[in-house]
Write a protein that holds these residues in place. Structure first.
Motif, short mmCIF file in Angstrom:
data_model
loop_
_atom_site.label_atom_id
_atom_site.label_comp_id
_atom_site.label_asym_id
_atom_site.label_seq_id
_atom_site.Cartn_x
_atom_site.Cartn_y
_atom_site.Cartn_z
N SER A 1 0.81 -1.22 0.00
CA SER A 1 0.00 0.00 0.00
C SER A 1 0.85 1.27 0.00
CB SER A 1 -0.96 0.01 1.19
OG SER A 1 -0.25 -0.06 2.41
N LEU A 2 1.95 1.29 0.75
CA LEU A 2 2.77 2.50 0.81
C LEU A 2 3.43 2.83 -0.53
CD1 LEU A 2 4.37 2.36 4.37
CD2 LEU A 2 2.63 3.93 3.52
N PRO A 3 4.09 1.87 -1.19
CA PRO A 3 4.65 2.21 -2.51
C PRO A 3 3.58 2.55 -3.54
CG PRO A 3 5.03 -0.11 -1.97
CD PRO A 3 4.57 0.54 -0.73
N VAL A 4 2.41 1.90 -3.46
CA VAL A 4 1.32 2.23 -4.39
C VAL A 4 0.85 3.66 -4.16
CG1 VAL A 4 -1.10 1.75 -4.96
CG2 VAL A 4 0.53 -0.13 -4.75
N LEU A 5 0.68 4.03 -2.89
CA LEU A 5 0.27 5.39 -2.57
C LEU A 5 1.32 6.41 -3.03
CD1 LEU A 5 -1.74 7.28 -1.26
CD2 LEU A 5 -0.61 6.89 0.94
N ALA A 6 2.58 6.08 -2.85
CA ALA A 6 3.65 6.97 -3.31
C ALA A 6 3.60 7.15 -4.82
CB ALA A 6 5.00 6.42 -2.88
N ALA A 7 3.35 6.06 -5.54
CA ALA A 7 3.26 6.14 -7.00
C ALA A 7 2.09 7.01 -7.43
CB ALA A 7 3.14 4.74 -7.59
N ARG B 1 2.03 10.61 -9.50
CA ARG B 1 1.21 10.87 -10.69
C ARG B 1 0.49 12.22 -10.54
NH1 ARG B 1 -0.31 7.15 -14.39
NH2 ARG B 1 -2.41 8.04 -14.52
N VAL B 2 0.00 12.49 -9.34
CA VAL B 2 -0.68 13.77 -9.09
C VAL B 2 0.30 14.92 -9.25
CG1 VAL B 2 -1.87 15.17 -7.36
CG2 VAL B 2 -2.45 12.75 -7.60
N LEU B 3 1.49 14.77 -8.68
CA LEU B 3 2.49 15.83 -8.76
C LEU B 3 2.93 16.10 -10.20
CD1 LEU B 3 4.69 14.92 -5.65
CD2 LEU B 3 3.18 16.91 -5.89
N GLY C 1 1.01 15.79 -12.73
CA GLY C 1 -0.14 16.20 -13.52
C GLY C 1 -0.77 15.10 -14.32
N ARG C 2 -0.40 13.86 -14.05
CA ARG C 2 -0.98 12.72 -14.76
C ARG C 2 -2.33 12.31 -14.20
NH1 ARG C 2 3.27 9.58 -17.03
NH2 ARG C 2 1.69 8.07 -17.66
N GLU C 3 -2.64 12.81 -13.02
CA GLU C 3 -3.89 12.45 -12.34
C GLU C 3 -4.27 13.60 -11.41
OE1 GLU C 3 -5.18 8.70 -9.56
OE2 GLU C 3 -4.25 8.30 -11.50
N SER C 4 -5.56 13.82 -11.22
CA SER C 4 -6.01 14.92 -10.37
C SER C 4 -6.09 14.48 -8.91
CB SER C 4 -7.39 15.40 -10.81
OG SER C 4 -8.37 14.40 -10.56
N ARG C 5 -6.13 15.45 -8.03
CA ARG C 5 -6.31 15.15 -6.60
C ARG C 5 -7.65 14.49 -6.36
NH1 ARG C 5 -5.15 20.38 -3.12
NH2 ARG C 5 -5.58 18.83 -1.48
N VAL C 6 -8.67 14.90 -7.10
CA VAL C 6 -10.00 14.29 -6.96
C VAL C 6 -9.94 12.80 -7.29
CG1 VAL C 6 -12.35 14.25 -7.89
CG2 VAL C 6 -11.24 16.43 -7.37
N ALA C 7 -9.23 12.47 -8.38
CA ALA C 7 -9.10 11.06 -8.76
C ALA C 7 -8.39 10.27 -7.68
CB ALA C 7 -8.35 10.95 -10.09
N LEU C 8 -7.35 10.85 -7.08
CA LEU C 8 -6.64 10.17 -5.99
C LEU C 8 -7.57 9.95 -4.80
CD1 LEU C 8 -4.12 9.03 -4.65
CD2 LEU C 8 -3.46 11.37 -4.05
N LEU C 9 -8.34 10.95 -4.43
CA LEU C 9 -9.29 10.80 -3.33
C LEU C 9 -10.27 9.66 -3.61
CD1 LEU C 9 -10.13 14.51 -2.40
CD2 LEU C 9 -8.91 12.83 -0.99
N GLU C 10 -10.73 9.57 -4.85
CA GLU C 10 -11.66 8.50 -5.20
C GLU C 10 -10.99 7.14 -5.09
OE1 GLU C 10 -14.25 11.25 -8.32
OE2 GLU C 10 -13.03 9.57 -9.07
N ARG C 11 -9.75 7.02 -5.49
CA ARG C 11 -9.03 5.75 -5.35
C ARG C 11 -8.90 5.35 -3.88
NH1 ARG C 11 -6.55 4.06 -10.13
NH2 ARG C 11 -5.87 5.67 -11.61
N LEU C 12 -8.91 6.33 -3.00
CA LEU C 12 -8.79 6.07 -1.56
C LEU C 12 -10.15 5.98 -0.88
CD1 LEU C 12 -5.77 8.41 -0.75
CD2 LEU C 12 -5.75 5.95 -1.19
N GLY C 13 -11.20 5.82 -1.68
CA GLY C 13 -12.54 5.62 -1.13
C GLY C 13 -13.30 6.89 -0.87
N GLY C 14 -12.71 8.06 -1.22
CA GLY C 14 -13.36 9.34 -0.96
C GLY C 14 -14.05 9.89 -2.19
#
Length: 402
Positions: free
Chosen positions: A12-18, A22-24, A26-39
């Motif tokens: 989980s930690l290396p996946v979260l880091a990856a 991606r967000v940093l 610009g390959r993915e938005s913060r909203v998309a990351l929140l959704e991947r984390l159940g938010g």
């Protein structure tokens, strides 16, 4: 399951880091990351449908339309694994469909997701079977349906070896396999016979808008569709060789991932060929047209008499033959077609497709398959692939079980 949960926790930690990287970038938005984390924004009480990427989501579209037609009050929560599929779903602009990134298969993430959305049931398209997701749905007493389920011999052996297939199969409410081989493998892994639904290959029901074809002679135009890294150089070399025998030949090169366009442009130049690029609004005046956009495959299929189906010269399992066959393209493919093994076996046996394992094979096909032979292959392909899936009956059966 204990070992799987431990491995997921470690990863989980290396996946979260990856994902953060991606967000940093610009390959993915913060909203998309929140959704991947159940938010993300809640869409409670809907039927949850999961389709991994563009291909699965496209194949699910006719079923989604049939579900919404069968029950006009129904609302869907559709999850995907990729940002391009998320954009594709959002482009439908249907208020009844909420599109989200799929939650990671981590129990804490999934509990957050299930608490936020409280889905009525889950419909999985093809082979997205995640152990923690399935276990928590079973604990919540939510039905789990798998439609167009695909299981290769390699995947079945892997599931059997790790020892968690039996409990996973017991958590499936009903399953419709894509083909007879997949159905047999699911039964061997422990799926109860009474939970089988009639087979259905959703990719047979896909309809793709044709768009306006290029002003090129169709029988002299080759489409390399959904190519992956490791395929383009071989295709370009074969095309260059074929042009020495057939000077009027043209190539539309449509990579699976348009972001590879600069790399492919360099390969085109290295092969001694000229090209123009679709994303730069370049007119199709050169011998190669780099189709580096999304959502226009119907246009490219309509433009080409010959179609090489990508993902088959490298170990990707091959992409769908159904879309190009519906446009009456003559089909060429490489040796790795595990994702559609039964379909390609039927096509090859009927003369509706041709295996091209090498650069020489491709060059020969490009150079020699004329308009009459292309038309004959197209007729054989339609006959071999058979009628489309009955999505209306599938939708009615699913709604009856909710």
């Amino acid at each position: 399951m204990v070992l799987y949960r431990l491995l997921v926790s470690i990863a989980s930690l290396p996946v979260l880091a990856a994902l953060l990287w991606r967000v940093l970038r610009g390959r993915e938005s913060r909203v998309a990351l929140l959704e991947r984390l159940g938010g993300g924004e809640a869409a409670p009480g809907r039927l949850w449908l999961h389709a991994a990427s563009n291909g699965e989501l496209t194949s699910a579209k006719p079923l989604i339309e049939a579900l919404l037609a069968a029950d006009p009050a129904l609302q869907l929560l559709v999850t995907v694994n990729t940002v391009t599929a998320r954009a594709l779903g959002q482009g439908w602009n249907d208020a009844r469909i909420a599109i989200r990134m799929a939650p990671l298969d981590h129990r804490a993430v999934l509990r957050r997701f299930l608490s936020r959305h409280a889905p009525r049931a889950l419909v999985v398209i093809e082979n997205e079977l995640w152990p923690n997701r399935m276990a928590l749905l079973a604990q919540a007493k939510r039905p789990l349906f798998v439609i167009g389920a695909r299981m290769s011999a390699r995947s079945a052996a892997r599931w059997a070896k790790i020892g968690i297939a039996q409990p996973m199969m017991s958590q499936i409410t009903a399953l419709s396999a894509q083909d007879a081989g997949s159905e047999a493998r699911f039964l061997d892994l422990g799926l109860p016979q009474e939970r089988l639904m009639p087979p259905a290959n959703l990719k047979t029901s896909i309809t793709v808008a044709p768009g306006v074809p290029l002003d090129w002679p169709r029988s002299d135009t080759v489409l390399a569709a959904s190519t992956h890294e490791g395929e383009d150089a071989t295709i370009l070399a074969a095309f260059a060789k074929a042009r020495t025998h057939r000077p009027g030949l043209r190539l539309i090169l449509a990579p699976r991932h348009p972001r590879r366009a600069p790399q492919i442009a360099a390969l085109i130049a290295k092969a001694g060929l000229r090209h123009t690029t679709r994303s730069k609004d370049g007119p199709p005046t050169a011998e190669v047209y780099l189709a580096d956009t999304l959502g226009e495959m119907g246009r490219w299929y309509a433009s080409a008499g010959l179609c090489f189906v990508g993902g088959s010269l490298v170990e990707k399992g091959g992409h769908t033959p159904y879309e190009p066959a519906s446009f009456d393209c003559a089909l060429l493919h490489g040796p790795d077609v595990a994702n559609f093994a039964a379909a390609y076996a039927a096509l090859d046996a009927a003369g509706g497709a041709r295996l091209c394992a090498t650069e020489s094979d491709l060059a020969a096909a490009f150079a020699t398959l004329d308009a009459d032979e292309q038309a004959e292959m197209a007729r054989a392909a339609r006959a071999a692939l058979g009628p489309p899936a009955d999505v209306e009956s599938i939708a009615t059966a699913l709604i009856a079980r909710l």
